[in-house]
Design a protein around this motif. Structure first.
Motif, PDB file in Angstrom:
ATOM      1  N   LYS A  59       0.847  -1.205   0.000  1.00 20.62           N
ATOM      2  CA  LYS A  59       0.000   0.000   0.000  1.00 20.62           C
ATOM      3  C   LYS A  59       0.879   1.251   0.000  1.00 20.62           C
ATOM      4  CE  LYS A  59      -3.384   2.948   0.855  1.00 20.62           C
ATOM      5  NZ  LYS A  59      -2.612   4.195   1.089  1.00 20.62           N
ATOM      6  N   ASP A  60       1.794   1.334   0.915  1.00 18.65           N
ATOM      7  CA  ASP A  60       2.739   2.455   0.995  1.00 18.65           C
ATOM      8  C   ASP A  60       4.121   1.893   1.313  1.00 18.65           C
ATOM      9  OD1 ASP A  60       0.926   4.725   0.680  1.00 18.65           O
ATOM     10  OD2 ASP A  60       0.133   4.146   2.645  1.00 18.65           O
ATOM     11  N   ASP A  77       6.991  -1.767  -4.837  1.00 20.20           N
ATOM     12  CA  ASP A  77       6.444  -0.545  -4.253  1.00 20.20           C
ATOM     13  C   ASP A  77       4.935  -0.498  -4.500  1.00 20.20           C
ATOM     14  OD1 ASP A  77       6.460   0.071  -6.964  1.00 20.20           O
ATOM     15  OD2 ASP A  77       8.275   1.279  -6.802  1.00 20.20           O
ATOM     16  N   GLU A  78       4.350   0.677  -4.435  1.00 18.46           N
ATOM     17  CA  GLU A  78       2.896   0.843  -4.432  1.00 18.46           C
ATOM     18  C   GLU A  78       2.181   0.016  -5.501  1.00 18.46           C
ATOM     19  OE1 GLU A  78      -0.318   4.429  -5.214  1.00 18.46           O
ATOM     20  OE2 GLU A  78       1.650   4.919  -4.389  1.00 18.46           O
ATOM     21  N   SER A 103       6.550   0.751   5.780  1.00 18.80           N
ATOM     22  CA  SER A 103       5.590   0.308   4.766  1.00 18.80           C
ATOM     23  C   SER A 103       4.274  -0.136   5.394  1.00 18.80           C
ATOM     24  CB  SER A 103       6.168  -0.852   3.948  1.00 18.80           C
ATOM     25  OG  SER A 103       7.400  -0.495   3.341  1.00 18.80           O
TER      26      SER A 103
END
Length: 629
Positions: A59-60, A77-78, A103
């Motif tokens: 998600k982050d 990553d995202e 994260s």
């Protein structure tokens, strides 16, 4: 209202395969998602840890996937998914997953996967393509594939390979005679030499025939005298496709299976080419095996014709085109290697010095799927001027035999004579270095054209050190002539997006192909040229394939990720389209009759042109070429 589930829903709907689900399906998933926070350097899962019944979506933040040597294999990553391949294969993890930065992860259970994702046609098709091409799901185009998943990986190429779990072994102290006796008693064609249960070498029937039966090595010597070392090792969950590519790439017939896939862990099995052939007849591995056994060019011609059948089968199954290209390229290289061996035999004299045979152009980029014309070159060791008077004629004659044999196989002679039999393209290392330097320091139109052909070379046969010398020289010369890249940039803009002012396809005005569309020159080569230019600007060696170049550029320039992903998808679409057209019309697929295209095909082609425009705009900015507009 479940506000947390709504937020999760809003996030997931922006990424495949979740954006292929119905609102009801995705919202049901969102309500079942577990939200996890991980601090920087915190581990999500570890190598050899039992696989959990869930996978993750970032998600982050960012999660790094690391090998046992703590080498970063991938960065998620995202929107990226990780842990899914392991979940489907079961067993233990083969990579460490660790947070590169703080994260937030969404954990999704295997029950959710089975209930909503693998039962959805579009989502399951997407996952199939993601698995076979080994690409992160968030980087894929959701409309590309029509393969079926049905809850499991049902294509043999994607299944975990069924290897022998009772490998026959001996120690380094064993004699060759003892090893041969063990092989005979066990009725096997190979034996693995182990030290502390770890594989250090392998002996096959071929070694016994070529090194012992010929009298070259005494049978009372220890196995170390004839074993192949180091061995090629892979993890227990290696897929059939991975095994095929490994065997083709390394020209071997056996892979050692270890607990963690490296030579530093215990041997648990052996996978032979025969195991692969049993699983699928007439596959790439079996064709290469036939190539190795061939004794005449006519036999190679038959094998290459059967490769067309393999190609058509892969396309019908909608196997990702980059995977297909790698397999066909491996077959083409094996054919060329056998042709060279047969040609050397014809010479009745061994090569006077070391040499290397190079594939250039599309074959050098591993993008030659169809039987197009040859592009190749030869480089040999530096010799004195006097000796060169006999050395060069030898290699020119050898090249003529090679080019003629390849033409019999089906690769037509190059009309522009870009072949090793041309004295211009059969040179010593120093002569090639001088040639490349001349092209780089005098970048006129002709020299730039030659650069676009010869900079995409790939080693096929011979001495790899000669090829390494050429690569090092090219990059050193470019580094001292930085203006060259600007000239190469101008050349990369020679073919703008192939649509007219009225949004019509630009077609040939006259000649044999009047009113036909040149998909190679007008659509594919702009993407090829751009990738070459940009990878050269980063001083990256040995990355020749167009898709691989863009993938490397994503790693180097994450800020341009969207543009490079767009180029990857466009190039794959164009390569597949050209291949399908070529097979349908029994030609190179280069020129297309637009009247025969469906509206859907036209739209797909036009979408690819947007990628050409995007990458050319990036080049204009990067190399300050806006004045060309």
């Amino acid at each position: 209202m479940n506000t947390i589930a709504e937020r999760i829903y809003d996030f997931l709907k922006g990424f495949p395969p979740f954006n292929m689900l119905s609102r009801e399906q995705l919202f049901a998933i969102s309500k079942a998602v577990e939200v996890i926070y991980v601090e920087k350097d915190q581990t999500v899962f570890s190598i050899n840890q039992s696989i959990e019944s869930n996978f993750y979506v970032v998600k982050d933040g960012a999660i790094g996937l690391y090998s046992e040597e703590n080498t970063l294999v991938d960065k998620c990553d995202e929107g990226d998914i990780f842990g899914l391949r392991a979940l489907i294969r079961t067993g233990t993890y083969i990579l460490d997953a660790k947070a590169i930065e703080e994260s937030v992860l969404y954990s999704i259970s295997s029950e959710i996967l089975n209930e909503f994702i693998t039962t959805n046609s579009d989502a399951s098709k997407f996952l199939m393509q993601s698995f076979v091409s080994n690409v992160k799901p968030s980087d894929r185009n959701k409309t590309r594939t029509e393969l079926e998943l049905d809850g499991s990986l049902n294509l043999p190429e994607l299944q975990s390979a069924d290897y022998s779990k009772n490998p026959i072994t001996c120690s380094l102290n064993s004699t060759i005679k003892e090893a041969a006796s063990i092989m005979t008693e066990a009725h096997v064609g190979s034996i693995v030499i182990v030290e502390n249960k770890k594989p250090v070498g392998i002996i096959t029937d071929k070694d016994l025939r070529t090194k012992i039966a010929t009298g070259k090595v005494d049978i009372q010597q220890t196995v170390e005298a004839i074993m192949s070392s180091p061995v090629k090792t892979f993890p227990e969950n290696i897929s059939v496709s991975e095994a095929q590519i490994a065997m083709l790439k390394n020209r071997i017939t056996h892979l050692c299976i270890t607990k963690d896939g490296t030579t530093n862990s215990e041997l648990t099995g052996i996978l032979s080419e025969h195991d692969i052939i049993v699983l699928r007849e007439n596959n790439a591995s079996s064709l290469v095996k036939e190539i190795k056994r061939s004794t005449a060019v006519d036999q190679l011609k038959n094998i290459r014709e059967r490769t067309e059948d393999l190609l058509q089968r892969y396309l019908k199954q909608d196997i990702p085109i980059d995977f297909v290209a790698r397999m066909v390229s491996a077959i083409n290289n094996a054919i060329t290697q056998k042709v060279i061996e047969l040609s050397i035999d014809k010479m009745n004299k061994k090569p006077p010095v070391n040499f290397a045979w190079l594939a250039i152009g599309s074959q050098g980029r591993e993008e030659q799927l169809l039987l197009t014309d040859q592009d190749n070159a030869l480089v040999y060791e530096d010799v004195s001027k006097e000796k060169n008077e006999t050395v060069k004629p030898y290699f020119l004659e050898l090249s003529k035999h090679i080019n003629k044999a390849l033409s019999i196989v089906g690769f037509e002679l190059c009309p522009a004579h870009m072949m090793g039999s041309n004295p211009k393209w059969c040179n010593s290392v120093s002569e090639w270095q001088a040639q490349f330097k001349s092209w780089i320091t005098t970048p006129d139109q002709d020299n730039l054209m030659l650069c676009t052909i010869f900079f995409d070379y790939d080693y096929v046969y011979g001495d790899t050190k000669l090829v390494e010398k050429l690569s090092e020289h090219i990059f050193e010369t470019i580094e001292h002539n930085s203006i060259f890249l600007s000239y190469l940039g101008r050349n990369a803009l020679q073919n703008p997006p192939p649509l007219s002012f009225f949004r019509q396809f630009l077609v040939e005005d006259n000649g044999e192909h009047k009113d036909q569309f040149d998909i190679k020159a007008r659509a594919m080569m702009p993407l090829v040229d751009a990738a070459r230019l940009l990878i050269l600007s980063h001083n990256i060696k040995s990355v020749n394939n167009t898709v691989n170049r863009y993938e490397k550029l994503i790693e180097l320039e994450p800020e341009n990720k969207d543009t490079y992903l767009f180029c990857i998808e466009a190039f794959k679409d164009l390569l597949r389209f050209r291949t399908e057209q070529g097979l349908a019309n029994s030609d190179s697929g280069r020129f297309i009759n637009l009247v025969d295209l469906s509206k859907s095909d036209r739209l797909k082609l036009k979408r690819s042109f947007k990628a050409v425009k995007a990458i050319q705009e990036l080049i204009k900015m990067r190399f300050k070429l806006n004045q060309l507009m």
